[in-house]
Design a protein around this motif. Structure first.
Motif, PDB file in Angstrom:
ATOM      1  N   ARG A  31     -31.501 -44.767  22.704  1.00  0.00           N
ATOM      2  CA  ARG A  31     -30.226 -44.951  21.216  1.00  0.00           C
ATOM      3  C   ARG A  31     -31.323 -45.315  20.269  1.00  0.00           C
ATOM      4  NH1 ARG A  31     -24.953 -45.754  22.016  1.00  0.00           N
ATOM      5  NH2 ARG A  31     -24.624 -44.907  19.571  1.00  0.00           N
ATOM      6  N   MET A  32     -31.949 -45.911  20.149  1.00  0.00           N
ATOM      7  CA  MET A  32     -32.190 -46.694  19.661  1.00  0.00           C
ATOM      8  C   MET A  32     -33.930 -46.573  19.272  1.00  0.00           C
ATOM      9  SD  MET A  32     -31.783 -51.812  20.175  1.00  0.00           S
ATOM     10  CE  MET A  32     -32.352 -51.854  21.109  1.00  0.00           C
ATOM     11  N   LEU A  33     -34.523 -46.015  19.816  1.00  0.00           N
ATOM     12  CA  LEU A  33     -35.727 -44.840  20.212  1.00  0.00           C
ATOM     13  C   LEU A  33     -35.373 -43.747  19.601  1.00  0.00           C
ATOM     14  CD1 LEU A  33     -37.718 -45.466  23.743  1.00  0.00           C
ATOM     15  CD2 LEU A  33     -38.082 -46.421  21.160  1.00  0.00           C
ATOM     16  N   ALA A  34     -34.248 -43.275  19.716  1.00  0.00           N
ATOM     17  CA  ALA A  34     -33.942 -42.204  18.839  1.00  0.00           C
ATOM     18  C   ALA A  34     -33.962 -42.293  17.567  1.00  0.00           C
ATOM     19  CB  ALA A  34     -32.964 -41.399  19.308  1.00  0.00           C
ATOM     20  N   ASP A  35     -33.437 -43.506  17.107  1.00  0.00           N
ATOM     21  CA  ASP A  35     -32.714 -43.999  15.796  1.00  0.00           C
ATOM     22  C   ASP A  35     -34.232 -43.994  14.377  1.00  0.00           C
ATOM     23  OD1 ASP A  35     -30.872 -44.612  13.703  1.00  0.00           O
ATOM     24  OD2 ASP A  35     -31.252 -46.376  13.753  1.00  0.00           O
ATOM     25  N   ILE A  36     -34.996 -44.304  14.923  1.00  0.00           N
ATOM     26  CA  ILE A  36     -36.313 -44.933  14.347  1.00  0.00           C
ATOM     27  C   ILE A  36     -37.189 -43.502  14.567  1.00  0.00           C
ATOM     28  CG2 ILE A  36     -35.554 -46.837  14.966  1.00  0.00           C
ATOM     29  CD1 ILE A  36     -38.263 -47.391  16.978  1.00  0.00           C
ATOM     30  N   GLY A  37     -36.857 -42.358  15.012  1.00  0.00           N
ATOM     31  CA  GLY A  37     -38.015 -41.617  14.946  1.00  0.00           C
ATOM     32  C   GLY A  37     -38.841 -41.026  16.113  1.00  0.00           C
ATOM     33  N   GLU A  38     -38.784 -42.443  17.683  1.00  0.00           N
ATOM     34  CA  GLU A  38     -39.774 -42.016  18.828  1.00  0.00           C
ATOM     35  C   GLU A  38     -38.378 -40.808  19.650  1.00  0.00           C
ATOM     36  OE1 GLU A  38     -42.450 -43.218  18.924  1.00  0.00           O
ATOM     37  OE2 GLU A  38     -42.523 -44.714  17.143  1.00  0.00           O
ATOM     38  N   ASP A  39     -39.073 -39.508  19.524  1.00  0.00           N
ATOM     39  CA  ASP A  39     -38.000 -38.705  19.709  1.00  0.00           C
ATOM     40  C   ASP A  39     -38.679 -38.266  21.329  1.00  0.00           C
ATOM     41  OD1 ASP A  39     -36.696 -38.298  17.491  1.00  0.00           O
ATOM     42  OD2 ASP A  39     -38.000 -36.599  17.392  1.00  0.00           O
ATOM     43  N   ALA A  40     -39.644 -38.481  21.649  1.00  0.00           N
ATOM     44  CA  ALA A  40     -40.396 -37.627  23.442  1.00  0.00           C
ATOM     45  C   ALA A  40     -39.524 -39.050  24.202  1.00  0.00           C
ATOM     46  CB  ALA A  40     -42.343 -37.550  23.082  1.00  0.00           C
ATOM     47  N   GLN A  41     -40.400 -40.727  23.547  1.00  0.00           N
ATOM     48  CA  GLN A  41     -39.614 -41.734  24.359  1.00  0.00           C
ATOM     49  C   GLN A  41     -38.062 -41.533  24.279  1.00  0.00           C
ATOM     50  OE1 GLN A  41     -41.447 -45.166  23.467  1.00  0.00           O
ATOM     51  NE2 GLN A  41     -42.828 -44.367  22.211  1.00  0.00           N
ATOM     52  N   ALA A  42     -37.357 -40.669  23.660  1.00  0.00           N
ATOM     53  CA  ALA A  42     -35.995 -41.589  23.429  1.00  0.00           C
ATOM     54  C   ALA A  42     -35.711 -40.367  25.022  1.00  0.00           C
ATOM     55  CB  ALA A  42     -35.947 -41.377  22.466  1.00  0.00           C
ATOM     56  N   ARG A  43     -36.480 -39.161  24.623  1.00  0.00           N
ATOM     57  CA  ARG A  43     -35.658 -37.743  25.940  1.00  0.00           C
ATOM     58  C   ARG A  43     -35.960 -38.238  26.900  1.00  0.00           C
ATOM     59  NH1 ARG A  43     -35.735 -31.965  23.777  1.00  0.00           N
ATOM     60  NH2 ARG A  43     -35.194 -30.841  25.754  1.00  0.00           N
ATOM     61  N   LEU A  44     -37.006 -38.733  27.291  1.00  0.00           N
ATOM     62  CA  LEU A  44     -37.406 -39.045  28.321  1.00  0.00           C
ATOM     63  C   LEU A  44     -36.414 -40.064  28.759  1.00  0.00           C
ATOM     64  CD1 LEU A  44     -41.485 -38.905  28.338  1.00  0.00           C
ATOM     65  CD2 LEU A  44     -40.159 -37.595  30.085  1.00  0.00           C
ATOM     66  N   LEU A  45     -36.148 -40.931  28.534  1.00  0.00           N
ATOM     67  CA  LEU A  45     -35.587 -42.373  28.932  1.00  0.00           C
ATOM     68  C   LEU A  45     -33.858 -41.794  28.806  1.00  0.00           C
ATOM     69  CD1 LEU A  45     -35.600 -45.092  29.291  1.00  0.00           C
ATOM     70  CD2 LEU A  45     -35.096 -45.603  27.078  1.00  0.00           C
TER      71      LEU A  45
END
Length: 251
Positions: free
Chosen positions: A166-180
């Protein structure tokens, strides 16, 4: 006459309950000898105590108390802290503030609790990271989470990973967020991870995958009892509304 009939009916209902439940037959004497007074005593001393431990009743009661007096837990936590300023009491105060959405105050309480504690408290550190995320400080939250001692894969690992996603998605790290999100969703108990992932996908414009996830939530929710659904009613309401919108748009 109406009162007499009602009294007899209540006595019969109580007597039948005594027989069907296998309770002490001495209650039959009290019920028929003392009429409504005997019935009242039976309900107070036998029936209600038995049901008070029922998880459905406990859940309903806690929900009512939470709505009528949402700051009850906060007052208790502050009262305990007034008696003894310990790490545990500061953390309990932080928990109460977090539940109420008072995140800045919760952050201060958690930091005081960690300072008073004897060493690293991983559970509280994760709560602090969550609080920072809720405050919109996801980069600080990630830094906090990175400093928490690692745990082996399991429910706690997944809980932390969901927060990280959720935090990765919030800062725009979308690819990492999606994988996680995809990784955590395959193991995380309950539907919280799916709903957070669906919200992320909707923001990304991936309506097809979001619909697939929300349909899984819908199917799983049907297998839950009323009490389980009520515990996260807002989440299921949100999921149902988004799924209805997606289906309408696709029709």
């Amino acid at each position: 006459m109406i009162f007499l009939v009602a009294s007899i009916c209540i006595q019969i209902i109580c007597a039948v309950d005594v027989v069907r439940s296998g309770r002490n037959q001495i209650w039959m004497l009290f019920i028929f000898l003392f009429s409504l007074a005997g019935c009242f005593a039976y309900l107070m001393l036998e029936v209600l105590p038995a049901y008070w431990g029922n998880r459905h009743l406990r859940t309903a009661r806690s929900q009512v108390v939470g709505k009528v007096d949402p700051e009850r837990g906060l007052r208790r936590a502050r009262a305990d802290l007034d008696l003894a300023e310990t790490a545990a009491n500061q953390i309990a105060l932080g928990d109460a503030l977090l539940d109420l959405g008072r995140f800045a105050e919760a952050e201060a309480a958690y930091r005081k609790g960690l300072a008073l504690g004897p060493g690293q408290d991983a559970t509280t550190q994760v709560k602090l990271a969550q609080t920072l995320f809720e405050l919109g400080r996801s980069r600080d939250g990630l830094a906090q989470l990175d400093g928490v001692p690692e745990v082996s894969r399991g429910s706690e690992w997944d809980r932390r990973a969901l927060l990280r996603a959720r935090m990765l998605a919030d800062i725009g790290e979308d690819a990492q967020a999606r994988l996680l999100f995809e990784d955590v969703m395959s193991r995380y108990a309950g539907e919280e991870a799916r709903c957070h992932y669906a919200a992320f996908l909707l923001e990304q414009g991936d309506r097809l995958r979001a619909r697939q996830i929300l349909e899984e939530v819908e199917q799983r929710a049907r297998r839950l009892d009323r009490t389980q659904r009520a515990a996260q009613a807002e989440m299921y309401r949100w999921a149902g509304e988004r799924l209805a919108e997606l289906r309408k748009a696709a029709a």
